[in-house]
Motif scaffolding. Structure first.
Motif, PDB file in Angstrom:
ATOM      1  N   GLY A 163       0.839  -1.267   0.068  1.00  0.00           N
ATOM      2  CA  GLY A 163       0.000   0.055   0.024  1.00  0.00           C
ATOM      3  C   GLY A 163       0.826   1.125  -0.156  1.00  0.00           C
ATOM      4  N   VAL A 164       0.193   2.382   0.074  1.00  0.00           N
ATOM      5  CA  VAL A 164       0.907   3.664   0.155  1.00  0.00           C
ATOM      6  C   VAL A 164       0.110   4.575   1.219  1.00  0.00           C
ATOM      7  CG1 VAL A 164      -0.450   4.505  -1.918  1.00  0.00           C
ATOM      8  CG2 VAL A 164       1.742   5.459  -1.194  1.00  0.00           C
ATOM      9  N   ASN A 165       0.938   5.282   1.728  1.00  0.00           N
ATOM     10  CA  ASN A 165       0.283   6.404   2.834  1.00  0.00           C
ATOM     11  C   ASN A 165      -0.279   7.541   1.992  1.00  0.00           C
ATOM     12  OD1 ASN A 165      -0.525   8.106   4.846  1.00  0.00           O
ATOM     13  ND2 ASN A 165       1.304   7.959   5.945  1.00  0.00           N
ATOM     14  N   THR A 166      -1.392   8.042   1.774  1.00  0.00           N
ATOM     15  CA  THR A 166      -1.906   9.021   0.651  1.00  0.00           C
ATOM     16  C   THR A 166      -1.965   9.967   1.748  1.00  0.00           C
ATOM     17  OG1 THR A 166      -4.188   8.207   0.872  1.00  0.00           O
ATOM     18  CG2 THR A 166      -2.873   7.525  -0.874  1.00  0.00           C
ATOM     19  N   GLN A 167      -2.149   9.935   2.863  1.00  0.00           N
ATOM     20  CA  GLN A 167      -1.934  11.326   3.836  1.00  0.00           C
ATOM     21  C   GLN A 167      -0.454  12.033   3.523  1.00  0.00           C
ATOM     22  OE1 GLN A 167      -3.165  10.001   7.425  1.00  0.00           O
ATOM     23  NE2 GLN A 167      -5.260  10.403   7.045  1.00  0.00           N
ATOM     24  N   LEU A 168       0.557  11.040   3.192  1.00  0.00           N
ATOM     25  CA  LEU A 168       1.797  11.618   3.419  1.00  0.00           C
ATOM     26  C   LEU A 168       2.199  11.998   2.054  1.00  0.00           C
ATOM     27  CD1 LEU A 168       4.397  12.510   4.684  1.00  0.00           C
ATOM     28  CD2 LEU A 168       4.993   9.937   4.527  1.00  0.00           C
ATOM     29  N   HIS A 240      10.655  10.699   5.008  1.00  0.00           N
ATOM     30  CA  HIS A 240       9.385  10.339   3.734  1.00  0.00           C
ATOM     31  C   HIS A 240       8.748  11.712   3.666  1.00  0.00           C
ATOM     32  CE1 HIS A 240       9.437   5.879   5.640  1.00  0.00           C
ATOM     33  NE2 HIS A 240       9.888   5.973   4.322  1.00  0.00           N
ATOM     34  N   ALA A 241       8.898  12.586   4.655  1.00  0.00           N
ATOM     35  CA  ALA A 241       8.141  13.831   4.307  1.00  0.00           C
ATOM     36  C   ALA A 241       8.922  14.678   3.342  1.00  0.00           C
ATOM     37  CB  ALA A 241       7.725  14.887   5.481  1.00  0.00           C
ATOM     38  N   GLU A 242      10.410  14.496   3.630  1.00  0.00           N
ATOM     39  CA  GLU A 242      11.063  15.173   2.421  1.00  0.00           C
ATOM     40  C   GLU A 242      11.046  14.627   1.107  1.00  0.00           C
ATOM     41  OE1 GLU A 242      14.621  16.944   5.207  1.00  0.00           O
ATOM     42  OE2 GLU A 242      14.717  14.812   4.643  1.00  0.00           O
ATOM     43  N   LEU A 264       7.922  -0.268  -3.432  1.00  0.00           N
ATOM     44  CA  LEU A 264       7.072   0.790  -2.837  1.00  0.00           C
ATOM     45  C   LEU A 264       7.256   2.142  -3.498  1.00  0.00           C
ATOM     46  CD1 LEU A 264       7.017  -0.193   0.910  1.00  0.00           C
ATOM     47  CD2 LEU A 264       5.480  -0.408  -0.909  1.00  0.00           C
ATOM     48  N   VAL A 265       8.408   2.493  -3.831  1.00  0.00           N
ATOM     49  CA  VAL A 265       8.812   4.016  -4.306  1.00  0.00           C
ATOM     50  C   VAL A 265       7.917   4.320  -5.629  1.00  0.00           C
ATOM     51  CG1 VAL A 265      11.241   4.097  -3.319  1.00  0.00           C
ATOM     52  CG2 VAL A 265      10.645   2.972  -5.624  1.00  0.00           C
ATOM     53  N   LEU A 266       7.511   3.074  -6.421  1.00  0.00           N
ATOM     54  CA  LEU A 266       6.723   3.241  -7.429  1.00  0.00           C
ATOM     55  C   LEU A 266       5.194   4.082  -6.939  1.00  0.00           C
ATOM     56  CD1 LEU A 266       7.331   0.080  -9.427  1.00  0.00           C
ATOM     57  CD2 LEU A 266       8.208   2.011 -10.091  1.00  0.00           C
ATOM     58  N   LEU A 267       4.676   3.350  -6.020  1.00  0.00           N
ATOM     59  CA  LEU A 267       3.550   4.061  -5.383  1.00  0.00           C
ATOM     60  C   LEU A 267       3.589   5.110  -4.921  1.00  0.00           C
ATOM     61  CD1 LEU A 267       1.935   0.763  -3.719  1.00  0.00           C
ATOM     62  CD2 LEU A 267       1.365   1.638  -5.931  1.00  0.00           C
ATOM     63  N   GLU A 268       4.683   5.473  -4.135  1.00  0.00           N
ATOM     64  CA  GLU A 268       4.987   6.776  -3.595  1.00  0.00           C
ATOM     65  C   GLU A 268       4.953   7.798  -4.503  1.00  0.00           C
ATOM     66  OE1 GLU A 268       7.682   4.795   0.256  1.00  0.00           O
ATOM     67  OE2 GLU A 268       8.294   6.076  -1.261  1.00  0.00           O
ATOM     68  N   ALA A 269       5.896   7.654  -5.479  1.00  0.00           N
ATOM     69  CA  ALA A 269       5.853   8.550  -6.453  1.00  0.00           C
ATOM     70  C   ALA A 269       4.673   8.947  -7.173  1.00  0.00           C
ATOM     71  CB  ALA A 269       7.049   8.216  -7.753  1.00  0.00           C
ATOM     72  N   MET A 270       3.759   7.929  -7.561  1.00  0.00           N
ATOM     73  CA  MET A 270       2.623   7.771  -8.330  1.00  0.00           C
ATOM     74  C   MET A 270       1.681   8.785  -7.334  1.00  0.00           C
ATOM     75  SD  MET A 270       2.062   4.501 -10.885  1.00  0.00           S
ATOM     76  CE  MET A 270       2.342   3.467  -9.561  1.00  0.00           C
ATOM     77  N   ALA A 271       1.412   8.558  -6.091  1.00  0.00           N
ATOM     78  CA  ALA A 271       0.670   9.098  -5.312  1.00  0.00           C
ATOM     79  C   ALA A 271       0.732  10.563  -5.365  1.00  0.00           C
ATOM     80  CB  ALA A 271       0.681   8.427  -3.944  1.00  0.00           C
TER      81      ALA A 271
END
Length: 348
Positions: A163-168, A240-242, A264-271
């Motif tokens: 998953g990915v944290n979409t709040q962050l 993670h915030a940066e 996971l970085v794929l999801l983070e970038a796309m989010a």
């Protein structure tokens, strides 16, 4: 439920395994479960050969066994195949206890890339380790297929996505102070992750691209890469915030790895609204699929140029379907009651 997680990967390490276990354990606690985590920070450690920032527990067998006996978990999950994972594996197999494992990392390929160790030897050990488990959780159908080709037991391999944290990680930012100054006109191609041989990062760094290249992360290759590619901006490791701000500032997220089991970085970038350019791999094929949120091509430069044209709303919307709550529920659904199994224990 009382759940014990055994892991050789934990903070201050920064990688997908750590993020996954942290997020899942937090979700489980919020659901009212009692979670006990056994990690290297609880023991005397030594640096991992060739990877000093990773600490390995030393002589923890008796302490791990004592922790299991004292906690008396309803379910035991061994997340990694390192010293702590093996200590828990030995205890569980000797006492005929059910447990689950997870296949997070392609250690055979990593060890071959670093030490030229034959992958057949590594897979032989992994088949024995995971074969004693009730179930082994794998991050994608592609990884499952790869393990089946290595003669893993098909009945024990179950899908456990991420998953990915979409709040962050989201498209909008109130501040951009953590990013370097730039003119805002040229494209920015970003890599984020470990700077290690298995990540194939030079496939990205050597490209002739119409813009700037940024690299976020640290690892054993950083000094060498900084000298070899002085035109590239190396930002180092970030919180993670940066990191979320870097994703928002980047035009394209470049993922050259062909050994990651998920990414996971794929999801983070796309989010964060950043489209992806990647080489073909089981991870990128599964995470991106036919979403239109990125481009996969044998020619990484072609993928980068095509990804520049993708509207940022597409990856941002696509990433919303991956949640840590679903990941945590999948983890719970596949746990095994720890009560003794009638099967003959493996020989440790």
């Amino acid at each position: 439920m009382k759940i014990m997680l055994i892991t050789d990967a934990w903070a201050p390490q920064v990688n997908g395994v750590v993020v996954t276990l942290q997020q899942v354990s937090q979700q489980l606690l919020q659901l009212g479960h009692d979670v006990k985590i056994i990690h290297p920070g609880l023991f005397r450690t030594m640096p991992c050969p060739g990877y000093a920032e990773i600490r390995l527990a030393i002589g923890a067998g008796r302490q791990v066994a004592a922790a299991i006996r004292q906690f008396k978990p309803d379910a035991l999950h061994i997340a990694t195949e390192g010293p702590l994972g093996y200590a828990a594996w030995r205890y569980a197999t000797r006492h005929r206890l059910n447990f689950t494992t997870a296949y997070h990392t392609r250690f055979p390929e990593y060890l071959h890339a670093r030490l030229r160790l034959p992958t057949a030897l590594s897979y032989c050990w992994l088949r024995r380790f995971h074969g004693a488990a009730t179930r082994t959780l794998v991050p994608s159908p592609g990884v499952r297929s790869d393990l089946l080709r290595q003669s893993f037991d098909a009945s024990k391999l179950v899908l456990w996505t991420r998953g990915v944290n979409t709040q962050l990680f989201h498209p909008h930012s109130e501040t951009q102070t953590c990013t370097p100054a730039h003119d805002g006109e040229s494209a920015v191609f970003l890599y984020a992750g470990r700077l290690a041989i298995e990540k194939n990062i030079e496939a990205f760094l050597k490209l002739d691209l119409p813009g700037k290249k940024w690299v976020v992360g640290d690892g054993p290759l950083r000094e060498k890469l900084e000298k070899r590619y002085p035109e590239v901006y190396f930002a180092g490791a970030k919180t993670h915030a940066e990191l979320a701000h870097f994703y928002r500032m980047a035009s394209v997220f470049v993922f050259p790895s062909q050994t990651d089991t998920f990414g996971l970085v794929l999801l983070e970038a796309m989010a964060c609204g950043c489209p992806v350019a990647a080489l073909p791999a089981v991870s990128t094929q599964y995470v991106l699929g036919n979403s239109g949120a990125g481009h996969i091509d044998d020619d990484l430069r072609t993928a980068c140029i095509k990804a520049l044209k993708i509207p940022r709303s597409i990856p941002a919307d696509y990433a919303k379907q991956f949640s840590w709550s679903q990941t945590s529920q999948g983890f719970l659904d596949n746990l095994a009651p720890i009560e003794s199994s009638p099967a003959t224990p493996a020989t440790a």
